[in-house]
Design a protein around this motif. Structure first.
Motif, mmCIF file in Angstrom:
data_model
loop_
_atom_site.group_PDB
_atom_site.id
_atom_site.type_symbol
_atom_site.label_atom_id
_atom_site.label_comp_id
_atom_site.label_asym_id
_atom_site.label_seq_id
_atom_site.Cartn_x
_atom_site.Cartn_y
_atom_site.Cartn_z
ATOM 1 N N PHE A 20 0.841 -1.205 0.000
ATOM 2 C CA PHE A 20 0.000 0.000 0.000
ATOM 3 C C PHE A 20 0.877 1.256 0.000
ATOM 4 C CE2 PHE A 20 0.589 -1.145 4.492
ATOM 5 C CZ PHE A 20 1.013 0.057 5.053
ATOM 6 N N ILE A 21 0.266 2.330 -0.447
ATOM 7 C CA ILE A 21 0.832 3.671 -0.310
ATOM 8 C C ILE A 21 -0.157 4.484 0.517
ATOM 9 C CG2 ILE A 21 1.276 5.826 -1.548
ATOM 10 C CD1 ILE A 21 2.676 4.180 -3.693
ATOM 11 N N HIS A 22 0.346 5.160 1.514
ATOM 12 C CA HIS A 22 -0.479 5.909 2.469
ATOM 13 C C HIS A 22 -0.137 7.396 2.347
ATOM 14 C CE1 HIS A 22 -0.895 6.957 7.065
ATOM 15 N NE2 HIS A 22 -1.767 7.635 6.314
ATOM 16 N N ILE A 23 -1.155 8.198 2.003
ATOM 17 C CA ILE A 23 -1.004 9.648 1.986
ATOM 18 C C ILE A 23 -2.121 10.264 2.823
ATOM 19 C CG2 ILE A 23 0.107 9.649 -0.292
ATOM 20 C CD1 ILE A 23 -2.534 10.670 -1.469
ATOM 21 N N PRO A 63 0.592 -0.845 -6.283
ATOM 22 C CA PRO A 63 0.263 -1.424 -4.977
ATOM 23 C C PRO A 63 -1.213 -1.811 -4.941
ATOM 24 C CG PRO A 63 0.297 0.957 -4.828
ATOM 25 C CD PRO A 63 0.769 0.621 -6.217
ATOM 26 N N GLU A 64 -1.553 -2.683 -4.030
ATOM 27 C CA GLU A 64 -2.952 -3.088 -3.920
ATOM 28 C C GLU A 64 -3.845 -1.931 -3.460
ATOM 29 O OE1 GLU A 64 -0.936 -6.755 -4.532
ATOM 30 O OE2 GLU A 64 -0.463 -5.101 -3.182
ATOM 31 N N PHE A 65 -3.296 -1.039 -2.613
ATOM 32 C CA PHE A 65 -4.119 0.031 -2.043
ATOM 33 C C PHE A 65 -3.407 1.377 -2.092
ATOM 34 C CE2 PHE A 65 -5.989 -3.689 -0.020
ATOM 35 C CZ PHE A 65 -7.347 -3.412 -0.098
ATOM 36 N N ILE A 104 -5.560 4.300 -12.391
ATOM 37 C CA ILE A 104 -4.883 3.274 -11.579
ATOM 38 C C ILE A 104 -5.874 2.163 -11.246
ATOM 39 C CG2 ILE A 104 -3.045 4.729 -10.652
ATOM 40 C CD1 ILE A 104 -4.782 5.200 -8.154
ATOM 41 N N PRO A 105 -6.439 1.507 -12.264
ATOM 42 C CA PRO A 105 -7.524 0.543 -12.034
ATOM 43 C C PRO A 105 -7.108 -0.680 -11.222
ATOM 44 C CG PRO A 105 -6.720 0.386 -14.291
ATOM 45 C CD PRO A 105 -6.078 1.599 -13.691
ATOM 46 N N ASP A 106 -5.815 -1.003 -11.188
ATOM 47 C CA ASP A 106 -5.354 -2.170 -10.439
ATOM 48 C C ASP A 106 -5.216 -1.885 -8.944
ATOM 49 O OD1 ASP A 106 -5.134 -3.713 -12.776
ATOM 50 O OD2 ASP A 106 -3.176 -2.853 -13.206
ATOM 51 N N THR A 107 -5.322 -0.613 -8.564
ATOM 52 C CA THR A 107 -5.170 -0.207 -7.164
ATOM 53 C C THR A 107 -6.511 0.244 -6.605
ATOM 54 O OG1 THR A 107 -2.869 0.480 -7.463
ATOM 55 C CG2 THR A 107 -4.063 1.463 -5.623
ATOM 56 N N THR A 108 -6.858 -0.255 -5.429
ATOM 57 C CA THR A 108 -8.067 0.195 -4.746
ATOM 58 C C THR A 108 -7.746 1.446 -3.937
ATOM 59 O OG1 THR A 108 -8.962 -2.045 -4.589
ATOM 60 C CG2 THR A 108 -9.841 -0.414 -3.059
ATOM 61 N N VAL A 109 -8.488 2.508 -4.212
ATOM 62 C CA VAL A 109 -8.317 3.764 -3.486
ATOM 63 C C VAL A 109 -9.304 3.780 -2.321
ATOM 64 C CG1 VAL A 109 -8.426 6.280 -3.611
ATOM 65 C CG2 VAL A 109 -7.642 4.957 -5.601
ATOM 66 N N VAL A 110 -8.796 3.990 -1.111
ATOM 67 C CA VAL A 110 -9.660 4.099 0.067
ATOM 68 C C VAL A 110 -9.612 5.548 0.533
ATOM 69 C CG1 VAL A 110 -10.195 3.224 2.361
ATOM 70 C CG2 VAL A 110 -9.104 1.722 0.682
ATOM 71 N N LEU A 111 -10.773 6.179 0.587
ATOM 72 C CA LEU A 111 -10.854 7.624 0.779
ATOM 73 C C LEU A 111 -11.844 7.972 1.884
ATOM 74 C CD1 LEU A 111 -10.265 10.548 -0.272
ATOM 75 C CD2 LEU A 111 -12.116 10.179 -1.936
ATOM 76 N N ILE A 167 2.215 -5.678 3.948
ATOM 77 C CA ILE A 167 1.728 -6.565 5.002
ATOM 78 C C ILE A 167 1.827 -7.999 4.494
ATOM 79 C CG2 ILE A 167 -0.175 -7.113 6.561
ATOM 80 C CD1 ILE A 167 -1.373 -4.375 5.923
ATOM 81 N N ASP A 168 2.437 -8.876 5.291
ATOM 82 C CA ASP A 168 2.488 -10.299 4.961
ATOM 83 C C ASP A 168 2.445 -11.101 6.248
ATOM 84 O OD1 ASP A 168 5.077 -10.195 6.056
ATOM 85 O OD2 ASP A 168 6.037 -9.991 4.091
ATOM 86 N N GLU A 169 2.747 -12.372 6.154
ATOM 87 C CA GLU A 169 2.645 -13.238 7.337
ATOM 88 C C GLU A 169 3.620 -12.846 8.440
ATOM 89 O OE1 GLU A 169 5.456 -14.937 4.348
ATOM 90 O OE2 GLU A 169 3.371 -14.238 4.315
#
Length: 352
Positions: free
Chosen positions: A3-6, A45-47, A74-81, A218-220
């Motif tokens: 993810f990328i966080h802004i 990134p996924e997010f 960026i259709p492959d990335t889910t944007v959470v807003l 994030i992983d195991e």
């Protein structure tokens, strides 16, 4: 999962109003957001997590359309807003009716919400501001739930007037990551758990140092997060040392050299220090007109010849004042000596 966080992008803001570079700064905020979208296009990134205050105030319809177009690239990335305290959702907010693209997940409800994204095995949590201030801790009861593998909380606030949470309490809830906004200085609050992205571009002189975004995965084994400098502009503290030989013009030359060295994308907060000629007063406006100088703090002290003044005014208040304070090691009393002498000498001139 990457993810990328802004946060705190503040689209629509023109920092440093009244200064020659203000309009360009406003354009650069938009350009930095476009550059982030280009970065996401490359890294996929996924997010993309946006933890509030994407806009500086209520977004215009054309601005939402512009942002939505950028998200569509960026259709492959889910944007959470989510909406923060600056772009909070008013009754007439365009947020209420606007239809974002299918890759955008809006946490636009007033109450805490969980949205599952099964394709990415992730649940995201958060809520939006419906007023400028929220003095209650709305995150008190939120916790990871459901069957998703990963759980991410978006949280905007952290002070007394804006969802006053306890970071330790939040970190103990078990979220894989808590993406924070509202505080403009980037900070890892708890390694691998919780962080402020800070403003993408600094928005005023109280925010010196690098700004940018957070890159995480994030992983195991857990969560890792790193800060990535990205901003074009930076507020830079700059101290100029003066002596009794320094003149106004020589100081201007010294500052001009420093501004040239730093470059046009550094905005300087200048502090003058040292001992100056007792009769000299530096002209701050001339210094500020040399380039990207937003403030000049003159902390110089006059280089009085105390022995000469004591002999000259040995039987006056000035002489007694010097005798009382000259050997004090206390900085406050040293300042009192300088300022007091200045006032006494000026008063004596006026009397003559």
């Amino acid at each position: 999962m990457r993810f990328i966080h802004i946060a705190d992008v503040h689209l629509g803001m023109e920092p440093d109003p009244g200064f020659p570079w203000s309009k360009q700064r406003g354009e650069e905020i938009w350009e930095s957001f476009r550059r982030i979208i280009s970065l996401v296009q490359e890294e996929k990134p996924e997010f993309l997590l946006i933890a509030g205050d994407l806009f500086h105030r209520q977004p215009l319809l054309r601005e939402l359309k512009e942002v939505n177009y950028l998200f569509s690239t960026i259709p492959d990335t889910t944007v959470v807003l989510m909406a923060g305290n600056h772009d909070y959702i008013r009754k007439d907010s365009f947020y209420r009716e606007f239809s974002f693209g299918k890759n955008v997940v809006g946490l636009f409800r007033e109450e805490m919400t969980r949205i599952d994204i099964p394709s990415k095995k992730t649940a995201v949590y958060g809520c939006s501001y419906y007023d400028r201030e929220i003095p209650e801790d709305l995150l008190l009861d939120v916790r990871p739930e459901g069957t998703m593998r990963y759980h991410i909380l978006l949280a905007h606030g952290g002070d007394a007037s804006h969802i006053p949470w306890s970071k330790d309490h939040l970190a103990a809830k078990g979220f894989d990551y808590i993406a924070c906004g509202h505080i403009h200085k980037p900070e890892i609050l708890i390694p691998g758990k919780m962080a402020y992205a800070g403003a993408l571009e600094p928005t005023d002189q109280t925010q010196p140092g690098p700004h940018g975004y957070l890159r995480g995965s994030i992983d195991e084994r857990g969560t890792t997060v790193e800060f990535v400098p990205f901003a074009r502009y930076e507020y830079v503290p700059l101290t100029l040392k003066v002596t009794e030989e320094t003149t106004q013009y020589s100081l201007e030359q010294q500052l001009s050299r420093e501004l040239l060295r730093l470059g046009s994308e550094k905005i300087c907060i200048v502090t003058l220090s040292g001992r100056r000629q007792a009769s000299l007063r530096f002209r701050k406006k001339r210094l500020m007109d040399l380039g990207n100088v937003i403030e000049v703090y003159d902390k110089t002290r006059p280089a009085y010849d105390l022995e000469l003044l004591k002999r000259t005014y040995s039987k006056s208040l000035i002489g007694a004042y010097i005798e009382r304070l000259e050997n004090s090691g206390d900085k406050t009393q040293q300042k009192a000596l300088d300022y007091g002498l200045e006032a006494l000498l000026e008063a004596r001139k006026g009397g003559n």
